[in-house]
Scaffold this motif. Structure first.
Motif, PDB file in Angstrom:
ATOM      1  N   HIS A 131       0.844  -1.204   0.000  1.00  0.00           N
ATOM      2  CA  HIS A 131       0.000   0.000   0.000  1.00  0.00           C
ATOM      3  C   HIS A 131       0.877   1.252   0.000  1.00  0.00           C
ATOM      4  N   GLU A 132       1.937   1.262   0.788  1.00  0.00           N
ATOM      5  CA  GLU A 132       2.844   2.417   0.806  1.00  0.00           C
ATOM      6  C   GLU A 132       3.637   2.508  -0.500  1.00  0.00           C
ATOM      7  N   VAL A 133       3.937   1.360  -1.104  1.00  0.00           N
ATOM      8  CA  VAL A 133       4.621   1.380  -2.402  1.00  0.00           C
ATOM      9  C   VAL A 133       3.732   2.048  -3.448  1.00  0.00           C
ATOM     10  N   ALA A 188     -11.450   7.945  -1.301  1.00  0.00           N
ATOM     11  CA  ALA A 188     -12.246   7.737  -0.081  1.00  0.00           C
ATOM     12  C   ALA A 188     -11.329   7.718   1.140  1.00  0.00           C
ATOM     13  N   LEU A 189     -10.156   7.126   0.967  1.00  0.00           N
ATOM     14  CA  LEU A 189      -9.201   7.072   2.081  1.00  0.00           C
ATOM     15  C   LEU A 189      -8.758   8.476   2.469  1.00  0.00           C
ATOM     16  N   ARG A 190      -8.393   9.250   1.486  1.00  0.00           N
ATOM     17  CA  ARG A 190      -7.925  10.614   1.764  1.00  0.00           C
ATOM     18  C   ARG A 190      -9.040  11.436   2.420  1.00  0.00           C
ATOM     19  N   ALA A 191     -10.275  11.259   1.915  1.00  0.00           N
ATOM     20  CA  ALA A 191     -11.397  12.031   2.474  1.00  0.00           C
ATOM     21  C   ALA A 191     -11.607  11.675   3.944  1.00  0.00           C
ATOM     22  N   ALA A 192     -11.546  10.379   4.253  1.00  0.00           N
ATOM     23  CA  ALA A 192     -11.741   9.945   5.643  1.00  0.00           C
ATOM     24  C   ALA A 192     -10.586  10.431   6.511  1.00  0.00           C
ATOM     25  N   GLN A 193      -9.370  10.355   5.963  1.00  0.00           N
ATOM     26  CA  GLN A 193      -8.196  10.801   6.734  1.00  0.00           C
ATOM     27  C   GLN A 193      -8.295  12.298   7.027  1.00  0.00           C
ATOM     28  N   ALA A 219     -11.352   1.359   7.598  1.00  0.00           N
ATOM     29  CA  ALA A 219     -12.267   0.468   6.863  1.00  0.00           C
ATOM     30  C   ALA A 219     -11.969   0.470   5.373  1.00  0.00           C
ATOM     31  N   VAL A 220     -11.582   1.629   4.837  1.00  0.00           N
ATOM     32  CA  VAL A 220     -11.262   1.693   3.400  1.00  0.00           C
ATOM     33  C   VAL A 220     -10.109   0.743   3.087  1.00  0.00           C
TER      34      VAL A 220
END
Ligand code: LRH
Ligand code: MN
Length: 386
Positions: free
Chosen positions: A265-267, A317-322, A332-333
């Motif tokens: 995921h970080e890659v 969605a991840l960025r929005a939640a973060q 959850a994303v």
């Protein structure tokens, strides 16, 4: 979305290590297996099987002198004939009696010159094989406090690294590997990513860090190291494997598939799948008790599965939640992607690439294992020669 993901997965390249095809073990026992290669030519032929069935392993890392030959250009030709190429060249300054108290950090200047000589020879091998990457791992370290001067050893290490850096040709680089302990049990001269990073920063852009996933203290957040080094432009690559305890060198993803997903995921997040970032995805494993070629095929598939899951993370969605501080939402994303079964997607991708959707079954049906077991009688099976 699937098209992009498929394109990225189709472009993924995972390098297999020549030494994974030879016998390996622990200090207790090295179990010999039927059909094991007797020389680098046979190792490359076996590695070609992994590429033939996965379509994602076109290069093979060599280890010198385990893979020393008279004619490296001929070995490179043999690799091409089998549809693969020679990848990273691994130095070995950890198996000579002279290196008992260290190689490039040894108090004895004669031993330091000998070790540096080997490293420079490995660059000659790169010139001969067309490889652009030298991987440097130093077993150098101490077993008892006071045994040697920690600072002086860093000076000696820096001196050797500078000499190797100067020798690198255009388009060539070296990857400095760190390891917390073993074979040294009190202090290791390149024990962690920070030490490796600092030495590389001092030298220049051709010096990068390789992250061996088995080389950290238990509980280390490896994906943080990956994110940091990618951001700094110094993540040269990975030595993928997995472990339950120490440097177990088990199949990547076998012991901790969630950790491999977090790393990938970080890659993905850091652009590390873009070939222009030059991140080398290499396996560094030992199949002590399991069949070696299927072990490599399974390992390549494990990296592909972790990568596919990481590519499925809904970044927006991840960025929005973060950004909203939605802790559970953000988690959850990521978990939705991790909990997605990507095997059908990868099977489809293989079929679209003219490959069998199930590489393990295809290899088993090929009869290659029986063929090499029958053919490779006599001679000395390859191993670590330790
Ligand atoms: C050291 C290491 C290094 C290789 C060797 C085969 O533990 O990870 O990358 O030289 O394994
Ligand atoms: Mn390694």
């Amino acid at each position: 979305m699937t098209t992009d993901i498929k394109a990225t997965l189709r472009a993924q390249r995972i390098e297999t290590p020549s030494w994974a095809y030879g016998n390996s073990g622990t200090r207790f026992k090295v179990f010999a297996q039927k059909g094991v290669p007797r020389d680098p030519y046979e190792k490359l032929a076996d590695a070609a099987q992994v590429h033939a069935h996965t379509g994602a392993a076109p290069t093979v890392a060599l280890h010198i002198p385990w893979d020393a030959v008279d004619d490296y250009a001929d070995l490179a030709r043999h690799a091409r004939e089998h549809g693969v190429a020679i990848g990273a060249i691994n130095s070995n300054v950890f198996q000579d009696d002279d290196y008992m108290l260290g190689s490039v950090t040894n108090p004895d200047p004669r031993v330091r010159r000998k070790a540096l000589g080997h490293l420079l020879e490995c660059v000659d091998v790169m010139d001969a094989t067309g490889s652009d990457t030298l991987k440097l791992w130093f077993s150098d370290g101490l077993n008892y406090p006071g045994q040697d001067d920690l600072r002086a050893r860093q000076d000696r290490l820096a001196e050797a690294l500078s000499a190797v850096y100067e020798r690198l040709g255009d388009g060539q680089r070296f990857l400095l590997e760190y390891k917390l302990f073993e074979p040294a049990f009190y202090a290791t001269d390149v024990p962690d990513w920070g030490t490796a990073y600092a030495h590389c920063l001092r030298l220049g852009p051709k010096a990068q860090v390789v992250v061996d996933t088995g080389h950290h203290a238990p509980g280390t957040n490896i994906e943080f190291i990956v994110a940091f080094l990618l951001r700094a432009g110094r993540l040269g690559g990975f030595d993928f494997n997995s472990r339950f305890y120490a440097d177990d060198d088990l199949m990547v993803g076998a012991a901790d598939p969630f950790q491999l997903f977090r790393i990938m995921h970080e890659v993905v997040r850091g652009g590390g799948l873009d070939p222009r970032t030059g991140v080398a995805f290499m396996l560094d494993q030992c199949h002590n008790i399991e069949p070696k070629i299927p072990g490599q095929i399974r390992s390549v598939m494990n990296v592909q599965e972790a990568t596919a899951k990481a590519l499925l993370v809904d970044a927006a969605a991840l960025r929005a939640a973060q950004d909203a501080g939605d802790v559970l939402g953000a988690n959850a994303v990521l978990m939705d992607a991790y909990n997605t079964d990507v095997r059908p997607l990868l099977a489809e991708l293989r079929e679209e690439s003219g490959l069998d959707p199930d590489p393990m079954a295809a290899y088993a049906r090929s009869g290659y294992s029986d063929k090499i077991a029958a053919e490779r009688v006599g001679g000395t099976q390859a191993g670590w020669g330790a």
